[in-house]
Every structure is written in structure tokens, then in C-alpha cells.
Write a protein that holds these residues in place. Structure first.
Motif, PDB file in Angstrom:
ATOM      1  N   ILE A  59      24.078  -3.211   3.276  1.00  0.00           N
ATOM      2  CA  ILE A  59      24.363  -4.569   3.327  1.00  0.00           C
ATOM      3  C   ILE A  59      23.420  -5.512   2.526  1.00  0.00           C
ATOM      4  N   GLU A  60      23.905  -6.197   1.364  1.00  0.00           N
ATOM      5  CA  GLU A  60      23.346  -7.041   0.454  1.00  0.00           C
ATOM      6  C   GLU A  60      23.592  -8.421   0.792  1.00  0.00           C
ATOM      7  N   ILE A  61      22.682  -9.334   0.936  1.00  0.00           N
ATOM      8  CA  ILE A  61      22.692 -10.686   0.941  1.00  0.00           C
ATOM      9  C   ILE A  61      21.937 -11.561   0.220  1.00  0.00           C
ATOM     10  N   ASN A  62      22.268 -12.451  -0.503  1.00  0.00           N
ATOM     11  CA  ASN A  62      21.616 -13.592  -1.248  1.00  0.00           C
ATOM     12  C   ASN A  62      21.760 -14.489  -0.803  1.00  0.00           C
ATOM     13  N   PHE A  63      20.681 -15.407  -0.358  1.00  0.00           N
ATOM     14  CA  PHE A  63      20.912 -16.360   0.669  1.00  0.00           C
ATOM     15  C   PHE A  63      21.035 -17.578  -0.168  1.00  0.00           C
ATOM     16  N   GLU A  64      20.937 -17.637  -1.540  1.00  0.00           N
ATOM     17  CA  GLU A  64      21.082 -18.710  -2.227  1.00  0.00           C
ATOM     18  C   GLU A  64      22.835 -18.822  -2.768  1.00  0.00           C
ATOM     19  N   SER A  65      23.581 -17.674  -2.337  1.00  0.00           N
ATOM     20  CA  SER A  65      24.825 -17.758  -2.529  1.00  0.00           C
ATOM     21  C   SER A  65      25.513 -18.531  -1.422  1.00  0.00           C
ATOM     22  N   TYR A  66      26.418 -19.504  -2.075  1.00  0.00           N
ATOM     23  CA  TYR A  66      27.241 -20.378  -1.132  1.00  0.00           C
ATOM     24  C   TYR A  66      27.773 -19.753   0.033  1.00  0.00           C
TER      25      TYR A  66
END
Length: 440
Positions: A59-66
Motif C-alpha cells: 500500500i503506497e500513499i503520498n499525502f501530497e496527492s489530492y
């Protein structure tokens, strides 16, 4: 030449993450903004896939992604729980996680409730490494990431090293680009000393205007978001004067590798008229200057180095020195000109030693000083750095401190012009560029 935007390997850091794979500690990658932390997480995820881990386990999450920017800590917990596979280990990658309030409780909950391996990037915009250990109760391991070393710079900019015939007989190393054009290594090194090692430079190419635009963006983001805005979020009001902050940055950048007393910085700024802008009538207090310097250290913009008494075998409280994380940022701040090149190459050697995993200190022996004592495990290395060893006067000056050390650990002098002799009473005289490329 402009390199492509492919994901480039940073093996020295990727191997560290791989070494901690499937161990309990949370892996926290820290470093100045834009030094490659997000790419490192992608490289680690790719490594897992290449070694048999299914996509569903990652699971990959970039919290700068909208897509995730408005996610709450409860939302994150549900998101991960819903995607977790019974009986399977999950690999969780959280980039810019600190944008989300209450993240630390969710991460600890994952540790308790799931069979998982957790990786986080520590962009200094929102939380600095000194605070991680508090939030994660000491259950984390920090991977400290730096801008590109010289060897990495060569790879990122599309050069390869080849052995070619030398006019003096034998062979020598040259850099070759994708078009087959040959360059002297000194040319590539001069480019590195000019533009620095921020990975983004490889995307815009070795052109001054484009490089300056990229470096300006990094500088502005670090100063505005990492320091000024962060202080507001934490409810602290120590770092409030943006002009004073910039003056201290310029002072430290101009004095890399020199002994600096925090108490003297304010005096120097006032005495040289650098604060006389109709705003400030008195010099800032030592406490204030120290707070600003600490903020720059926490943001990984500067690194400080302590003195070690070689005979007394103890660290000293006397003046330390500061080095800037990227020599390109220094040139952006102070202008592209041949300034203090001796301390500039010393700056490069300091970070190369850190990159190779050494703990680094300044050595004091009597009244003499050794530029660096580099230690790790049972290994110790004494290092002097100078532009040239060709002058007899310089040779005497650089060798004298090393000759006073009685132990049998390796002693080297690094220079761009090492002269004809490769050794002086067991002290090696090495070409700096060759030494920087040893890892290749």
C-alpha cells in the motif's frame, strides 16, 4: 545534456532499507527536501515486487496527492484495514504522512493490529527527525538521506567511467556521455562543485539558469515551509524574523569549514552592517541566534561538527564548524564565483564520509588540527583536505598534524593535485576525485 525522468537507483540508501526489511522498527527516511526520499520509497516498493511480494500486499500513499490530502487518521486506518489481506504481511509506504493530524496514533495502531512492515518519509516541512523518536516511542530506525555524492552525480547525469590510454603511459579514467563524447573527470567534478548534488539538477540539465530556478525552489520551500511555517504550527514564536534567518544562512554559507561561535554571529552581523536596515537597533541575543541555527540544523540545511581531542580522547566544547548540505545551494546563495574553494572541497569530503557511514569529528592534537576523524565500528581514518600538495610549504602544513598522531590507523591527505609522491612516512597522498569514485 538532459537525463530522462526514469527512477534512478540510490543503492547506498536502498540497501539500508533492504537490510531492515521485515524487522520491527518503522523505517523513517529523513533529509533535506528534494534529496530523493520519495523516490527511495518507490525503489523499495519495486524491490519488493521484484522479489515475489504481490501488489495487493503493498500500500503506497503520498499525502501530497489530492486523492489523500483530506484523509484523516481514522480514514487512513480504515483504508489500510480494508485492503489488508488475512494471513499476509502488508508493506505500508507513507510519503508526507505528517500532513495528517494524529498520524502517530494510527501508525502505532498498525504496529499492534496488523502484520506489517512500515516505511515513512520525513519531509522536514511537517515533522523533523528529532521528533520522530518521541512519537514512535523509540520504535523506529532513521535512514538519513543526502543529496547526490560525486559518484551518484556521474550516474544521474548519464556519464560512465572508462579507462583510456594516457599520454604518460598506462591508463587514466575519463567520463563518457550517452553520445560517446569524452570528458576529463575534472570537468565533471567542476560541474558538481558548481551545481551541487540535488537529484532534480539531472532533470533540468547542467545549465545555470535552470539550475538556479530549481535551487531557488528548494531554498524557498525549506525556509518558508520547513522553518517559518512549522514554527507557527507548533505554536512557537522563536523563528519570526525572516530577514534575520536569511542573514544567518548567508553567514554560515560563507563560513563553511571555519570555526564559528554562535555568540559571535550576532556581533559579526551588526559589525558588518548586515542587519542595519532601519529595523534592528540592537544585535540579536545569543539565545535567539542559537534558535535560528538549531532550526537550520533540524531542517538538514546545515550540519555541525564537533572537535575531538585525540590525545585526551574526549569531545571538546570549544568552537565547532558548519557545513552546508549541498554545495550548489551555497553557490545559489552567494553567487557562482571561485570562492574559498579549499573549504568547498572540504565540504564535499565531509558529506562523502557521512555517506560512507562514518561518524565524523574535527581532530585536535596539541595546537594542531586534523580536518576529519572518521570512525565506524573498529575502523578509523584521519583525513586532511587541501587543494594541492605540490607546494613544499603546504605539504609541511598538511602533514604536520597527522605526523603527531602515534596510532596506526590510516592517515590520508586528499587533494586535486597530490604531487608526485604517493606517500609520506606512511601518510597517503590521494587524488580527491579518484577517492570520491572509489565506490564505483
Amino acid at each position: 545534456m538532459i537525463a530522462s525522468h526514469k527512477l534512478r537507483k540510490r543503492d547506498i540508501y536502498l540497501n539500508k532499507l533492504i537490510a531492515f526489511q521485515d524487522t520491527e522498527p518503522i523505517k523513517v527516511v529523513t533529509g533535506i527536501r528534494r534529496c530523493g526520499k520519495s523516490s527511495l520509497l518507490k525503489l523499495m516498493a519495486a524491490h519488493l515486487r521484484e522479489n515475489g511480494i504481490n501488489d495487493e500486499q503493498i500500500i503506497e500513499i503520498n499525502f501530497e496527492s489530492y486523492e489523500f490530502i483530506k484523509m484523516t487518521s481514522d480514514d487512513l486506518y480504515q483504508y489500510v484495514k480494508e485492503r489488508s489481506l488475512p494471513g499476509k504481511r502488508m508493506y505500508l509506504f507513507f510519503d508526507e504522512l505528517q500532513r495528517m493530524a494524529g498520524w502517530e496514533n494510527t501508525i502505532n495502531a498498525f504496529r499492534m493490529d496488523l502484520d506489517c512492515d512500515i516505511y515513512i518519509t520525513g519531509s522536514n516541512d511537517y515533522l523533523l527527525s528529532s521528533e520522530y523518536s518521541t512519537y514512535l516511542s523509540g520504535r523506529c530506525v532513521e535512514i538519513k538521506m543526502l543529496p547526490l555524492s560525486f559518484a551518484e552525480f556521474i550516474d544521474f547525469h548519464g556519464f560512465t567511467i572508462q579507462e583510456v590510454k594516457s599520454a604518460l603511459g598506462g591508463t587514466k579514467k575519463q567520463a563518457v556521455d550517452a553520445d560517446g563524447t569524452h570528458y576529463e573527470l575534472r570537468e565533471i567534478f567542476d560541474a558538481y562543485m558548481r551545481y551541487g548534488g540535488m537529484p532534480g539538477i539531472a532533470d533540468v540539465g547542467l545549465e545555470q539558469d535552470k539550475a538556479l530556478t530549481l535551487l531557488d525552489g528548494i531554498y524557498s520551500t525549506v525556509i518558508v515551509r520547513n522553518i517559518l511555517e512549522r514554527e507557527k504550527r507548533r505554536g512557537q514564536r522563536q523563528i519570526t524574523d525572516a530577514i534575520l534567518l536569511k542573514k544567518i544562512i548567508l553567514f554560515l554559507a560563507d563560513n563553511i569549514g571555519r570555526s564559528v561561535s554562535v555568540s559571535s554571529i550576532g556581533n559579526t552581523l551588526v559589525n558588518e552592517g548586515l542587519l542595519d536596515e532601519g529595523r534592528r537597533k540592537t544585535k540579536p541575543s545569543t539565545h535567539t541566534v542559537q534558535a535560528y541555527v538549531n532550526a537550520l540544523l533540524e531542517a538538514y540545511f546545515f550540519y555541525d561538527i564537533k572537535r575531538f581531542d585525540i590525545k585526551g580522547k574526549e569531545f571538546l566544547r570549544t568552537l565547532g564548524k558548519y557545513y552546508i548540505v549541498d554545495i550548489g545551494l551555497r553557490n545559489y546563495l552567494l553567487g557562482f564565483r571561485n570562492r574559498d574553494s579549499g573549504h568547498a572541497i572540504e565540504n564535499v569530503v565531509y558529506f562523502e564520509l557521512l555517506c560512507r557511514g562514518y561518524d565524523v569529528a574535527i581532530g585536535k592534537i596539541g595546537t594542531a588540527e586534523v580536518d576529519f576523524i572518521a570512525t565506524k565500528a573498529d575502523e578509523k581514518l584521519y583525513v586532511q583536505v587541501t587543494e594541492s600538495m605540490e607546494s613544499e610549504t603546504v605539504r609541511a602544513r598538511e602533514l604536520a598534524p597527522l605526523q603527531k598522531i602515534s596510532d596506526n590507523y590510516e592517515k590520508i591527505v586528499l587533494s586535486l593535485n597530490p604531487g608526485l609522491d604517493s606517500s609520506y612516512e606512511g601518510i597517503k597522498s590521494l587524488n580527491l576525485i579518484d577517492w570520491l569514485l572509489e565506490s564505483k
